[in-house]
Design a protein around this motif. Structure first.
Motif, PDB file in Angstrom:
ATOM      1  N   ASN A  12       1.212  -1.372  -0.305  1.00 32.80           N
ATOM      2  CA  ASN A  12       0.186  -0.165   0.222  1.00 32.80           C
ATOM      3  C   ASN A  12       0.550   1.280   0.108  1.00 32.80           C
ATOM      4  OD1 ASN A  12      -1.547   2.097   0.869  1.00 32.80           O
ATOM      5  ND2 ASN A  12      -2.367   1.247   1.983  1.00 32.80           N
ATOM      6  N   PRO A  13       1.003   1.508  -1.180  1.00 31.32           N
ATOM      7  CA  PRO A  13       1.821   3.772  -1.206  1.00 31.32           C
ATOM      8  C   PRO A  13       1.611   4.306  -0.137  1.00 31.32           C
ATOM      9  CG  PRO A  13       0.925   2.387  -2.827  1.00 31.32           C
ATOM     10  CD  PRO A  13       0.144   1.830  -2.011  1.00 31.32           C
ATOM     11  N   HIS A  14       0.647   4.128   0.292  1.00 32.94           N
ATOM     12  CA  HIS A  14      -0.085   5.283   1.949  1.00 32.94           C
ATOM     13  C   HIS A  14       0.535   4.899   3.149  1.00 32.94           C
ATOM     14  CE1 HIS A  14      -2.560   7.197  -1.438  1.00 32.94           C
ATOM     15  NE2 HIS A  14      -1.836   7.796  -0.992  1.00 32.94           N
ATOM     16  N   GLU A  15       0.591   2.826   2.810  1.00 38.75           N
ATOM     17  CA  GLU A  15       2.031   3.184   4.067  1.00 38.75           C
ATOM     18  C   GLU A  15       2.696   3.165   4.583  1.00 38.75           C
ATOM     19  OE1 GLU A  15       1.266  -1.550   5.631  1.00 38.75           O
ATOM     20  OE2 GLU A  15      -0.908  -0.842   5.663  1.00 38.75           O
ATOM     21  N   THR A  16       3.407   2.585   3.069  1.00 39.06           N
ATOM     22  CA  THR A  16       5.268   3.169   2.509  1.00 39.06           C
ATOM     23  C   THR A  16       5.031   4.056   2.768  1.00 39.06           C
ATOM     24  OG1 THR A  16       4.522   1.864   1.215  1.00 39.06           O
ATOM     25  CG2 THR A  16       6.507   3.110   0.988  1.00 39.06           C
ATOM     26  N   ASN A  17       4.800   5.374   2.735  1.00 42.61           N
ATOM     27  CA  ASN A  17       4.993   6.308   2.564  1.00 42.61           C
ATOM     28  C   ASN A  17       3.654   7.228   2.897  1.00 42.61           C
ATOM     29  OD1 ASN A  17       5.068   9.225   2.316  1.00 42.61           O
ATOM     30  ND2 ASN A  17       6.290   9.123   0.796  1.00 42.61           N
ATOM     31  N   PRO A  18       2.629   7.803   4.003  1.00 46.59           N
ATOM     32  CA  PRO A  18       1.950   8.188   4.563  1.00 46.59           C
ATOM     33  C   PRO A  18       1.656   9.855   3.321  1.00 46.59           C
ATOM     34  CG  PRO A  18       2.881   7.742   6.927  1.00 46.59           C
ATOM     35  CD  PRO A  18       3.999   7.610   5.490  1.00 46.59           C
ATOM     36  N   GLU A  19       2.776  10.122   3.434  1.00 48.06           N
ATOM     37  CA  GLU A  19       2.696  11.604   2.358  1.00 48.06           C
ATOM     38  C   GLU A  19       2.338  11.066   0.375  1.00 48.06           C
ATOM     39  OE1 GLU A  19       3.781  14.449   4.935  1.00 48.06           O
ATOM     40  OE2 GLU A  19       2.810  13.618   5.221  1.00 48.06           O
ATOM     41  N   SER A  20       2.519  10.305   0.440  1.00 47.27           N
ATOM     42  CA  SER A  20       2.652   9.777  -0.547  1.00 47.27           C
ATOM     43  C   SER A  20       1.841  10.236  -2.083  1.00 47.27           C
ATOM     44  CB  SER A  20       2.694   8.378  -1.139  1.00 47.27           C
ATOM     45  OG  SER A  20       2.734   8.188  -2.500  1.00 47.27           O
ATOM     46  N   ARG A  21       1.824  10.977  -2.647  1.00 48.07           N
ATOM     47  CA  ARG A  21       1.217  11.294  -4.083  1.00 48.07           C
ATOM     48  C   ARG A  21      -0.088  10.064  -4.547  1.00 48.07           C
ATOM     49  NH1 ARG A  21       5.059  15.781  -7.098  1.00 48.07           N
ATOM     50  NH2 ARG A  21       5.933  13.690  -6.091  1.00 48.07           N
ATOM     51  N   PHE A  22       0.301   9.127  -4.544  1.00 48.33           N
ATOM     52  CA  PHE A  22      -0.392   8.596  -5.100  1.00 48.33           C
ATOM     53  C   PHE A  22      -1.737   8.228  -5.151  1.00 48.33           C
ATOM     54  CE2 PHE A  22      -2.179   4.445  -4.815  1.00 48.33           C
ATOM     55  CZ  PHE A  22      -1.696   3.665  -5.838  1.00 48.33           C
ATOM     56  N   ASP A  23      -1.903   8.641  -6.097  1.00 43.68           N
ATOM     57  CA  ASP A  23      -3.723   8.448  -7.022  1.00 43.68           C
ATOM     58  C   ASP A  23      -4.254   6.797  -6.810  1.00 43.68           C
ATOM     59  OD1 ASP A  23      -6.550   9.080  -7.104  1.00 43.68           O
ATOM     60  OD2 ASP A  23      -5.284  10.880  -9.024  1.00 43.68           O
ATOM     61  N   ARG A  24      -4.892   7.414  -5.561  1.00 41.57           N
ATOM     62  CA  ARG A  24      -5.717   5.279  -5.398  1.00 41.57           C
ATOM     63  C   ARG A  24      -6.395   5.176  -6.435  1.00 41.57           C
ATOM     64  NH1 ARG A  24      -5.351   0.896  -2.973  1.00 41.57           N
ATOM     65  NH2 ARG A  24      -3.601   1.961  -2.059  1.00 41.57           N
ATOM     66  N   ARG A  25      -7.923   6.524  -6.374  1.00 44.64           N
ATOM     67  CA  ARG A  25      -8.803   6.472  -7.196  1.00 44.64           C
ATOM     68  C   ARG A  25      -8.409   5.950  -8.856  1.00 44.64           C
ATOM     69  NH1 ARG A  25     -12.166  10.175  -6.639  1.00 44.64           N
ATOM     70  NH2 ARG A  25     -14.204  10.307  -6.714  1.00 44.64           N
ATOM     71  N   GLU A  26      -7.277   6.858  -8.910  1.00 44.77           N
ATOM     72  CA  GLU A  26      -7.103   6.860 -11.118  1.00 44.77           C
ATOM     73  C   GLU A  26      -6.833   5.286 -11.468  1.00 44.77           C
ATOM     74  OE1 GLU A  26      -5.039   9.522 -12.696  1.00 44.77           O
ATOM     75  OE2 GLU A  26      -3.377   8.496 -12.030  1.00 44.77           O
ATOM     76  N   ALA A  27      -5.773   4.751  -9.967  1.00 44.16           N
ATOM     77  CA  ALA A  27      -5.360   3.742 -10.113  1.00 44.16           C
ATOM     78  C   ALA A  27      -6.275   2.464  -9.651  1.00 44.16           C
ATOM     79  CB  ALA A  27      -3.966   3.390  -8.786  1.00 44.16           C
ATOM     80  N   GLU A  28      -6.740   2.745  -9.044  1.00 38.72           N
ATOM     81  CA  GLU A  28      -7.814   1.399  -9.395  1.00 38.72           C
ATOM     82  C   GLU A  28      -8.723   1.181  -9.682  1.00 38.72           C
ATOM     83  OE1 GLU A  28     -10.125   2.106  -5.710  1.00 38.72           O
ATOM     84  OE2 GLU A  28      -8.586   1.219  -4.250  1.00 38.72           O
ATOM     85  N   ASP A  29      -9.115   2.547 -10.359  1.00 38.99           N
ATOM     86  CA  ASP A  29     -10.055   2.978 -12.171  1.00 38.99           C
ATOM     87  C   ASP A  29      -9.472   1.788 -13.319  1.00 38.99           C
ATOM     88  OD1 ASP A  29     -12.279   4.570 -11.077  1.00 38.99           O
ATOM     89  OD2 ASP A  29     -11.398   5.871 -12.109  1.00 38.99           O
ATOM     90  N   GLY A  30      -7.841   2.299 -13.430  1.00 44.57           N
ATOM     91  CA  GLY A  30      -7.108   1.822 -14.572  1.00 44.57           C
ATOM     92  C   GLY A  30      -7.204   0.588 -14.382  1.00 44.57           C
ATOM     93  N   GLU A  31      -7.267  -0.167 -13.016  1.00 42.91           N
ATOM     94  CA  GLU A  31      -7.319  -1.528 -12.870  1.00 42.91           C
ATOM     95  C   GLU A  31      -7.958  -2.672 -12.583  1.00 42.91           C
ATOM     96  OE1 GLU A  31      -4.540  -3.493 -12.073  1.00 42.91           O
ATOM     97  OE2 GLU A  31      -5.437  -5.168 -11.374  1.00 42.91           O
ATOM     98  N   ARG A  32      -9.229  -1.617 -12.524  1.00 43.21           N
ATOM     99  CA  ARG A  32     -10.920  -2.193 -13.054  1.00 43.21           C
ATOM    100  C   ARG A  32     -10.634  -2.836 -14.117  1.00 43.21           C
ATOM    101  NH1 ARG A  32     -13.228   0.416  -8.834  1.00 43.21           N
ATOM    102  NH2 ARG A  32     -12.882   2.625  -9.872  1.00 43.21           N
ATOM    103  N   ARG A  33     -10.149  -1.660 -15.635  1.00 43.37           N
ATOM    104  CA  ARG A  33     -10.236  -2.077 -17.006  1.00 43.37           C
ATOM    105  C   ARG A  33      -9.701  -3.485 -17.485  1.00 43.37           C
ATOM    106  NH1 ARG A  33     -10.348   3.504 -16.742  1.00 43.37           N
ATOM    107  NH2 ARG A  33      -8.180   3.487 -16.970  1.00 43.37           N
ATOM    108  N   THR A  34      -8.177  -3.382 -16.705  1.00 43.91           N
ATOM    109  CA  THR A  34      -6.874  -4.030 -16.944  1.00 43.91           C
ATOM    110  C   THR A  34      -7.892  -5.682 -16.369  1.00 43.91           C
ATOM    111  OG1 THR A  34      -5.739  -3.060 -16.495  1.00 43.91           O
ATOM    112  CG2 THR A  34      -4.268  -4.825 -16.779  1.00 43.91           C
ATOM    113  N   LEU A  35      -8.872  -5.463 -15.042  1.00 44.47           N
ATOM    114  CA  LEU A  35      -9.163  -6.894 -14.525  1.00 44.47           C
ATOM    115  C   LEU A  35     -10.046  -7.835 -15.656  1.00 44.47           C
ATOM    116  CD1 LEU A  35      -8.839  -9.167 -12.152  1.00 44.47           C
ATOM    117  CD2 LEU A  35     -10.735  -7.227 -10.846  1.00 44.47           C
TER     118      LEU A  35
END
Ligand code: NAG
Ligand code: NAG
Ligand code: NAG
Length: 333
Positions: A250-273
């Motif tokens: 979990n990027p936010h566990e690795t770095n609580p300040e991370s600018r990782f965009d979970r929403r966007e990543a999950e949207d992309g992942e739904r398509r790939t899945l």
């Protein structure tokens, strides 16, 4: 006289070598854009070291050889001989990108060390990629029967023929294997995978290649938490792996300040899945095209003959249910 001249010129070159190194930190941005600058500098730095050795051998003088104690930094890393005798389990870290600088200082902080696609920039991904490498190293350290495999091909034309797997390997080395250099003896690269299914599939073949045609009892995969379903429910099922463990990062566990965009990543992942659910072996139009685009150097997949017992998996195309060959791990539990 000759001796002194050689030593003096070496001292001068060495001084220049050090200056080069200092410049390198400042000039990194530029190097990245120019490309190849790092390599030239590395060659310049290397000269004093081998010249000292040659001079030392030639003159047999201890005064000279003692000067050879400090080779350039790129030569100082301890090399642990590869010896994966007796491995039983596989820990695979799936690669996501390729590093493009030779100096890895800051590789966990700066996008500029990596070849990133637009959507990957400014998301603090470097720290997350390095965390995946570290997790794999720590898991392999805890299980002395584990073979650690970094998997990922030469996926980016602009990055040159560097593989994701090698990038990850050298990161582990750069960080001194986080205090576990013994893991290096059991760490291999798998340098042909072009997607997550191939990461798993090809790493199994790599395991057989290394472990005298045996297959892992247990398989663990380290990757992003949002890809869990894809790996655990689709890939592991298609491969009928009985002892599969997903290690979600979990990027936010690795770095609580991370600018990782979970929403966007999950949207992309739904398509790939969805695509992999329809095409679990990744050979249909969409995924085959993706593979092609991630193989700019046209590296043909070499694995078939190296792991004959699982070879039918490498060529199967179609729904999971239609794969009716027996597999070497079918009766393990
Ligand atoms: C490799 O490791 C095994 C088991 O740890 C050991 O018995 C063997 O001697 C090693 N081989 C070499 C070449 O070091
Ligand atoms: C590899 O496997 C073969 C066949 O099972 C066996 O005869 C051979 O001793 C093994 N080699 C090593 C190095 O373990
Ligand atoms: C496996 O599937 C193929 C094609 O789907 C079929 O022709 C073949 O008979 C099957 N083999 C077994 C052992 O079920």
């Amino acid at each position: 006289m000759v001796l002194r001249a050689i030593i003096t010129s070496q001292q001068q070159q060495r001084r220049h070598g050090v200056e080069d190194e200092e410049e390198e930190e400042e000039g990194e941005e530029e190097d990245l854009e120019r490309g190849g600058g790092d390599r030239k500098k590395a060659r310049r730095r290397a000269r004093p070291w081998w010249m000292l050795v040659v001079a030392g051998l030639f003159f047999g003088g201890s005064a000279i050889t003692s000067r050879a104690e400090a080779p350039p930094s790129s030569y100082q890393k301890p090399v642990v001989a590869f010896n994966a005798t007796g491995v039983e389990n596989l820990v695979m870290v799936a690669g996501h990108a390729v590093t493009i600088t030779e100096s890895l200082n800051g590789v966990d902080r700066n996008d500029r060390h990596w070849y990133l696609l637009d959507y990957q920039r400014g998301k603090d991904l470097p720290g997350e990629f390095v965390a995946h490498v570290r997790k794999g190293v720590e898991m392999a350290h805890e299980d002395e029967r584990a073979l650690l495999v970094f998997s990922g091909g030469q996926t980016r034309s602009d990055a040159g023929p560097r593989s994701e797997a090698q990038s990850y390997y050298f990161i582990a080395e750069h960080f001194g294997w986080w205090g576990h250099p013994d893991v290096a003896a059991r760490t291999a690269t798998e340098e042909f995978a072009r997607d997550s299914f191939e990461n798993v599939l090809f790493s199994l073949c790599r395991f057989a290649e290394i472990a005298n045609d045996t297959y892992p009892r247990r398989v663990a995969v380290v990757s992003f938490d949002f890809k869990r379903r894809r790996f655990a429910d689709v890939h592991a099922k298609a491969l009928r792996l009985p002892n599969f463990r997903y290690v979600p990062m979990n990027p936010h566990e690795t770095n609580p300040e991370s600018r990782f965009d979970r929403r966007e990543a999950e949207d992309g992942e739904r398509r790939t899945l969805r695509t992999f659910l329809r095409d679990p072996f990744g050979c249909g139009r969409v995924l085959a095209r993706k593979r092609q685009s991630r193989d700019p150097f046209r590296r043909s997949v070499p694995y078939g003959p190296r792991c004959p017992a699982m070879a039918p998996l490498l060529t199967h195309c179609g729904p999971t249910a239609s794969f009716n060959h027996t597999l070497p791990w079918d009766n393990t539990s």
